[in-house]
Design a protein around this motif. Structure first.
Motif, PDB file in Angstrom:
ATOM      1  N   ARG A 140       0.836  -1.211   0.000  1.00  0.00           N
ATOM      2  CA  ARG A 140       0.000   0.000   0.000  1.00  0.00           C
ATOM      3  C   ARG A 140       0.866   1.254   0.000  1.00  0.00           C
ATOM      4  O   ARG A 140       0.554   2.243  -0.676  1.00  0.00           O
ATOM      5  CB  ARG A 140      -0.939   0.018   1.208  1.00  0.00           C
ATOM      6  N   ASP A 200      -7.094  -2.730   1.688  1.00  0.00           N
ATOM      7  CA  ASP A 200      -8.280  -2.263   0.979  1.00  0.00           C
ATOM      8  C   ASP A 200      -9.454  -3.206   1.178  1.00  0.00           C
ATOM      9  O   ASP A 200     -10.593  -2.760   1.344  1.00  0.00           O
ATOM     10  CB  ASP A 200      -7.970  -2.107  -0.514  1.00  0.00           C
ATOM     11  N   ARG A 239      -3.199  -1.567  -4.710  1.00  0.00           N
ATOM     12  CA  ARG A 239      -4.441  -1.930  -4.045  1.00  0.00           C
ATOM     13  C   ARG A 239      -4.226  -3.325  -3.465  1.00  0.00           C
ATOM     14  O   ARG A 239      -3.741  -4.228  -4.164  1.00  0.00           O
ATOM     15  CB  ARG A 239      -5.562  -1.962  -5.080  1.00  0.00           C
TER      16      ARG A 239
END
Lengths: 341, 341
Positions: free
Chosen positions: A170, A196, A175
């Motif tokens: 990240r 996420d 993602r």
């Protein structure tokens, strides 16, 4: 300064399948004496890691197997009690590989680094700021290479390697989808670690959930589990995806062949047609990166940009039970044994 | 200049398993007319390559499948008959991708390079000095990376990719073991191509022969076959071995699942414990290397340091039969169809 007996845990027998308490034996032995160039250590923290399961087998693995009646090995945070090596002095807190025991004599040259007692908690040198953290860092840096906007999937995402992989990815702009077992771990991965998405591999529709969580496919799968998570990842891999392989905990206790059909032809075809890179490694393969890791990770930790969780067991005698539980996914965070204050 | 009809071979049906003659259909059609930016080509040589089998399937492969009733595609050496593109003039001999047909209209931009009729034989641009040769060159350069004294094993060693892999690896200082099917091919690989050892995969004790031929293990396995050759290679792989995967011809005609047990867990464990790199690729992935390849390989060919063998079939109508035979290993050298003088 110390009693004249040490406590240690040895490999009593090679497990078939999952290890049991009978595969370990607790022993007492005389306090060893360092020779020239050696140091006597008092171990304060012991790290328990999945790779140790491989060392309990007789076959070829990362490293030679532990001998029967040999001390179980493992990384430690240790205090120097007596030193016959010029680089170390009594009272130094060091990162060592001194095994499942209360004390050990090791070569002074083998000690990895001195820990600063005023800095990060010393036991982080066994977790996020040590071998598991470096495994995550090096595997992403050298193999996974996540690019901004790519999708990275991490198994065992609440474990010390997976948690760090996801947070670094990240920070690199990817993602990140984490996979863990059970609602508590899933909540931790999503809420505390900031992935996420987090998914529970125990869900019946796990493969469908993973597909839904990766609408643009998967560019990096950090493999430290194997088994059905790998199976669910395969169809979602994008062209040119990278798979750093640093562990296969789902296979470690396997005793026999897996039921057919043989899927090797399909796996090789997928590697070919999707231009995949599958690469096995241990952190030591990339040891030249270690100083950069210690510096960059240290800064991230002090800045609170990387978080970590510890699962602490008190007392060396509880190490076997904790280790057996870890292979079943019972630990929650980096598993540490506190041997002494 | 040309008759007003062209001949072409189209995909009549998708094969189940090995293709048969019925999966192809020969057709005649009106001579096509180039528009602005296009050229009309007369094809002189057609390359037949294993990758075409993948394109006959409906599923995802390197590239989209050929449509039913579509012209079979493939690389060609072609002569420009008419040009509406400023870069090309009638009489130019070019490397094209004009398919299994006597003539084609293509975009001038799509032509790969002009061939020098006074230099190497033009059809080498479809073999050792073209796609198969570049596959060998790029796969070794970017993935295999043989070091001086290492052992390189090459399957399909009498084929255009394998023959070139082995010879380049020897130029780089590696020890090279080639695998081929049948005594004629084995003799060619050892005698004409100069591999250190050549083995017949049809031998009953092939796996034992391979182990004996690789006393120091295997550092690079150039995978273009799969199947039992791969199985024999696996136990011999050294730590940090590299496996460029550019083809799996043994699997292309598979119709159903392979018998169990499932060996994916063992393969993944081997990748992990031996620090293997397994990477699928096609030559286009490394296209930036192509000019260097054309230059260096051209020099090797002119100097006689790289040798090659061609298997020439006369007449476009024989392409299906030759292609079917190639998938059974019947060709001996780079398979070419001579369409016209």
């Amino acid at each position: 300064m110390t009693s004249d007996r040490i406590t240690r845990i040895v490999l009593a027998s090679r497990p078939e399948g999952a290890p049991t308490a009978d595969d370990f034996r607790i022993e007492h032995a005389p306090m060893p004496t360092p020779r020239h160039g050696q140091v006597l250590l008092r171990n304060r923290w012991l790290s328990l890691d999945p790779y140790m399961r491989g060392r309990m087998n007789a076959g070829r693995s990362y490293v030679p197997p532990i001998e029967i009646d040999g001390v179980m090995d493992g990384g430690t945070v240790s205090e120097v009690v007596q030193s016959l090596h010029p680089a170390w002095a009594p009272g130094d807190l060091v990162l060592a590989h001194a095994g499942w025991q209360s004390h050990a004599v090791v070569d002074g040259e083998s000690l990895r680094r001195k820990l600063d007692p005023s800095g990060l908690p010393p036991q982080t040198a066994l977790g996020v700021h040590g071998m598991p953290g470096f495994t995550a860092y090096a595997g992403l840096h050298e193999i996974g290479r996540p690019q901004h906007g790519e999708t990275v999937v991490v198994a065992a995402a609440s474990g010390p390697v997976g948690a760090t992989v996801g947070q670094i990815a990240r920070l690199r702009g990817a993602r990140v989808v984490g996979i863990a077992g059970g609602p508590d771990k899933v909540a931790h991965v999503e809420t505390d670690l900031g992935f996420d998405v987090a998914l529970d591999h125990r869900a019946e529709d796990f493969a469908e959930q993973l597909a839904a969580a990766c609408p643009d496919g998967i560019d990096v799968y950090f493999e430290n589990v194997g088994g059905k998570v790998f199976d669910a990842v395969l169809p979602l891999l994008n062209d040119f995806a990278r798979i750093p392989v640093c562990g296969l905990v789902a296979h470690y206790n396997a005793t026999g062949p897996a039921p057919g059909p043989d899927r090797v032809p399909q796996l090789m075809s997928l590697i070919l047609t999707r231009h995949l890179t599958v690469r096995g490694f241990i952190q030591h393969d990339f040891i030249a990166l270690y100083p950069e890791f210690v510096r960059e990770m240290g800064q991230w930790l002090r800045d609170g940009r990387i978080r970590y969780r510890e699962d602490v067991v008190e007392g060396l005698e509880r190490a076997p039970e904790a280790f057996i539980g870890m292979l079943e996914g019972k630990n929650f965070g980096k598993l540490l044994v506190k041997i002494a204050d």
